[in-house]
Write an enzyme that holds these catalytic residues in place. Sequence first.
Site, PDB file in Angstrom:
ATOM      1  N   GLU A  76       0.830  -0.938  -0.201  1.00  0.00           N
ATOM      2  CA  GLU A  76       0.010   0.068   0.161  1.00  0.00           C
ATOM      3  C   GLU A  76       0.850   1.367   0.212  1.00  0.00           C
ATOM      4  O   GLU A  76       2.235   1.007   0.658  1.00  0.00           O
ATOM      5  CB  GLU A  76      -0.907   0.045   1.296  1.00  0.00           C
ATOM      6  CG  GLU A  76      -1.681  -1.209   1.615  1.00  0.00           C
ATOM      7  CD  GLU A  76      -2.085  -1.592   3.256  1.00  0.00           C
ATOM      8  OE1 GLU A  76      -1.907  -0.212   3.540  1.00  0.00           O
ATOM      9  OE2 GLU A  76      -3.262  -2.491   3.089  1.00  0.00           O
ATOM     10  N   LYS A 111       2.361   4.353   1.633  1.00  0.00           N
ATOM     11  CA  LYS A 111       2.076   5.479   2.582  1.00  0.00           C
ATOM     12  C   LYS A 111       1.680   6.884   3.245  1.00  0.00           C
ATOM     13  O   LYS A 111       2.362   8.173   2.491  1.00  0.00           O
ATOM     14  CB  LYS A 111       4.164   5.055   3.334  1.00  0.00           C
ATOM     15  CG  LYS A 111       3.848   5.387   5.075  1.00  0.00           C
ATOM     16  CD  LYS A 111       4.836   5.109   5.062  1.00  0.00           C
ATOM     17  CE  LYS A 111       5.449   5.520   6.491  1.00  0.00           C
ATOM     18  NZ  LYS A 111       4.481   6.233   7.473  1.00  0.00           N
ATOM     19  N   ASP A 156       0.759  10.407   3.599  1.00  0.00           N
ATOM     20  CA  ASP A 156       1.864  11.540   4.793  1.00  0.00           C
ATOM     21  C   ASP A 156       1.209  12.436   5.003  1.00  0.00           C
ATOM     22  O   ASP A 156       0.760  13.272   5.527  1.00  0.00           O
ATOM     23  CB  ASP A 156       3.384  12.276   4.117  1.00  0.00           C
ATOM     24  CG  ASP A 156       3.778  12.479   4.895  1.00  0.00           C
ATOM     25  OD1 ASP A 156       4.114  11.936   6.572  1.00  0.00           O
ATOM     26  OD2 ASP A 156       4.840  12.964   4.768  1.00  0.00           O
ATOM     27  N   TYR A 185      -7.117   2.068   6.406  1.00  0.00           N
ATOM     28  CA  TYR A 185      -6.495   1.109   5.687  1.00  0.00           C
ATOM     29  C   TYR A 185      -6.318   0.321   6.755  1.00  0.00           C
ATOM     30  O   TYR A 185      -5.139  -0.472   6.185  1.00  0.00           O
ATOM     31  CB  TYR A 185      -4.934   2.156   4.839  1.00  0.00           C
ATOM     32  CG  TYR A 185      -4.214   2.722   6.487  1.00  0.00           C
ATOM     33  CD1 TYR A 185      -3.742   2.403   7.681  1.00  0.00           C
ATOM     34  CD2 TYR A 185      -3.988   4.231   5.595  1.00  0.00           C
ATOM     35  CE1 TYR A 185      -3.673   3.218   8.565  1.00  0.00           C
ATOM     36  CE2 TYR A 185      -3.113   4.858   7.217  1.00  0.00           C
ATOM     37  CZ  TYR A 185      -3.256   4.922   7.925  1.00  0.00           C
ATOM     38  OH  TYR A 185      -2.320   5.461   8.582  1.00  0.00           O
ATOM     39  N   LYS A 214      10.363   3.713   3.751  1.00  0.00           N
ATOM     40  CA  LYS A 214      10.517   4.685   3.387  1.00  0.00           C
ATOM     41  C   LYS A 214      10.808   5.542   2.103  1.00  0.00           C
ATOM     42  O   LYS A 214      12.549   5.377   1.880  1.00  0.00           O
ATOM     43  CB  LYS A 214      10.139   5.659   4.600  1.00  0.00           C
ATOM     44  CG  LYS A 214       9.886   6.186   5.383  1.00  0.00           C
ATOM     45  CD  LYS A 214       9.552   6.075   6.547  1.00  0.00           C
ATOM     46  CE  LYS A 214       9.518   7.257   7.229  1.00  0.00           C
ATOM     47  NZ  LYS A 214       9.556   8.381   8.414  1.00  0.00           N
ATOM     48  N   CYS A 237      24.763  42.318  16.672  1.00  0.00           N
ATOM     49  CA  CYS A 237      23.847  41.585  15.932  1.00  0.00           C
ATOM     50  C   CYS A 237      24.547  42.608  15.006  1.00  0.00           C
ATOM     51  O   CYS A 237      24.815  44.139  14.742  1.00  0.00           O
ATOM     52  CB  CYS A 237      22.878  43.180  17.241  1.00  0.00           C
ATOM     53  SG  CYS A 237      21.448  42.790  16.294  1.00  0.00           S
ATOM     54  N   CYS A 289      21.798  45.958  14.835  1.00  0.00           N
ATOM     55  CA  CYS A 289      22.003  46.754  15.500  1.00  0.00           C
ATOM     56  C   CYS A 289      23.579  47.217  15.768  1.00  0.00           C
ATOM     57  O   CYS A 289      23.809  48.115  17.011  1.00  0.00           O
ATOM     58  CB  CYS A 289      20.753  47.585  16.744  1.00  0.00           C
ATOM     59  SG  CYS A 289      20.892  46.004  18.085  1.00  0.00           S
ATOM     60  N   CYS A 334      20.356  38.811  20.321  1.00  0.00           N
ATOM     61  CA  CYS A 334      20.813  40.217  20.489  1.00  0.00           C
ATOM     62  C   CYS A 334      19.809  40.434  21.746  1.00  0.00           C
ATOM     63  O   CYS A 334      19.004  40.475  21.796  1.00  0.00           O
ATOM     64  CB  CYS A 334      20.254  41.096  19.208  1.00  0.00           C
ATOM     65  SG  CYS A 334      20.518  42.504  19.471  1.00  0.00           S
ATOM     66  N   CYS A 391      16.082  47.591  18.461  1.00  0.00           N
ATOM     67  CA  CYS A 391      17.407  46.783  17.715  1.00  0.00           C
ATOM     68  C   CYS A 391      15.364  46.389  16.577  1.00  0.00           C
ATOM     69  O   CYS A 391      14.275  46.327  16.745  1.00  0.00           O
ATOM     70  CB  CYS A 391      17.288  45.343  17.746  1.00  0.00           C
ATOM     71  SG  CYS A 391      17.963  43.605  16.864  1.00  0.00           S
TER      72      CYS A 391
END
Length: 685
Positions: free
Chosen positions: A116, A118, A120, A229, A316, A410, A413, A428, A434
């Site tokens: 079958e 699979k 998802d 299923y 898979k 950062c 800033c 930061c 900022c």
Amino acid sequence: MEQNEARHRIEALRQEINAHNRHYYLENAPQISDYEFDLLLKELIQLEELYPQFKSADSPTNKVGSDLETSNAPFRQYAHLHPMLSLANTYSIEELRDFDSRVRKGTSSAFTYNCELKFDGTGINLLYRNGILVRALTRGDGTTGDDVTRNVKTIKSIPVQLKDGSGYPPEFEIRGEVYMPFDSFNKLNYQRELEEEPLFANPRNAAAGSLKMLSSKEVAQRGLDCVLYHLIAPGYDDSLHSKSLEDAASWGLPVSEHSRKCSTIDQVIEYIREWDERRHSLPFPTDGVVIKVDQYALQRELGFTAKTPRWAVAYKFKPEEALTKIESIDYQVGRTGAVTPVANLSPVLLSGTTVKRATLHNADQIQILDIRIGDYVYVEKGGEIIPKITRVELSRRDSSSSPEVFPSICPSCGTPLVRDPQQAKFFCPNSDGCPPQIEGKFIHFASRKAMDINIGEVAIHQLCTREYIKELQDLYSLDDLQLLSLDKWKGKSVENFRSSLEKSKSVPFSRVLYSLGIRNIGETTAKTLASAFKNIDALKAASKEELLAVEDVGETLADSIIDWFSQPRHLETVEQLRKFGLQFSLEEKAPVSDTLKGMTIMITGNYSVPRETMKYYIEAHSGKVGSSVTSSTTYLLAGSKAGSSKLEKARKLGIPIITEDEFYKIAAPEGSSSPKTEPDEPTLF
Ligand code: IVH
């Protein structure tokens, strides 16, 4: 590997796997691909086999991941009539042949496999009685699931009533997958993009998230579908699994048309090869093939391990990967100040889309993979929207390249970054100064689940760069000239913006609290805090002990609340927003009755209704919900799994301990109204 080392690795793997299970099942936001997850699990299984002395019933190798909503559970939970197990999975044809050999060893008679697709999506268990769909449960922890019947009933392919006279058994369970076809998924994310809501990473997460929504009306819009299923029914254990599915289809249930019976493992492999190609033209997501022994008699002989049947396996498909070059690396500062490295790639085709960027997650990831600008790297589409880099092709590395250095300040800033040791992330700390963090604060405030204000990210960006807005309250005092100066803004946009500002004044306190953007206060936490403290002044005045006494409030959250209220500019924001008319206290509702007046009821454990509904119910009957057992507690209302320390304390103080049923009799003596008679829609507040 030495014993001690093995023990440490086993423990680390268990922790890591449990954390990923939480991201996947509860948050619907996986942080690694299924493939990477399966590799971790496989390593753990192998280590536990090599070192059986470290086996533990608690290990994720013995349990299925759980999607059960735990805090303020908005769904009723019911036990499955039969446990819902998961499948052993493999990515290798060799292991598939091993599976076949094991099955063949178990029998001398001829048998077949049912192959079958699979699907998802997210697991579902339907219970039919006398042809009527009576309950739909999520897989939950495999034993108990969340009742999502109302939502499932919106899925058109699932019949609420089976075909008359089609010969279905009087009672049966049938399992399957609720999934989101690609079309619905693309539409949903397109819509979310327009509304500036976070996108779903993939159709699986979108399906799982949709199934757990509180409003069935909204679920109906999501375009979910379902395939079944696995039938479990009396009278259906002596023939073939494939026959049970054919019968289920004749009763009107949705069953896949793409299954095939195979008598040899080579035929199975042929089916896999065929579908690895063909699946790309299916309108819904699949991530492999499931191979099941078709004969029930042989299935019974083979039996089960702790969490998977020995008569089935999932093969898979490996995620697709592509090789490309890193052109440069950007460091992006997010709303919370977290700095995320993102690689700019030479465009490359992967699973049907052109990929130009890939996330590098954090500094550790760059170091572990030793990623450098100019490197050729493999990119893979895992669970997330942005693809990720899995490894470097070292044979193509330029000898003059040098290791990437993570910035120490950062990029936006210039403030020195600080490291959050728990998340391996750099932040930061300049949250109020900022630019991306300031913009982020407004984007969050205006978002649909927060204040739902009609303004987009571009407009917010322009207002911020022109310094028309700095603090949240500035949104409420913008003048028409400032608004009309925004790109594409005309009279109508200003009108819409103003009317949404007006409407925001009646947004309930819990959402206002969420909108303020206090670190670690999400939607649910905001509701919990709002109902515990009733208004912002009480929350502001709360000591750390008082905060910690609230269920679900831990150290980190308590600290961030205290820190937020310690800053004068935040207090000023609250005062100004209050002046503009925003709700900073819970609306008092007229009580339903006075039966619990003067009583303080302490609650512990789980009830047949969510805890929040129980609290609401106590207050609706004029009672008070206690925060700890003291001599002034009137009753301790003990549900299942009641806290032992609370029970003990109540016994010591001589406080009556009552059950849920006894409580209803006290609250509504004539049985007038109990939460069970409330509308089906879960009432949180
Ligand atoms: S049979 C005991 N068949 O995959 C047998 N599962 O990785 C239980 N799934 O938990 C499952 N398509 O949610 C089965 N054709 C299929 C499936 C399927 C998708 C999902 C299911 C299961 C998971 C296992």
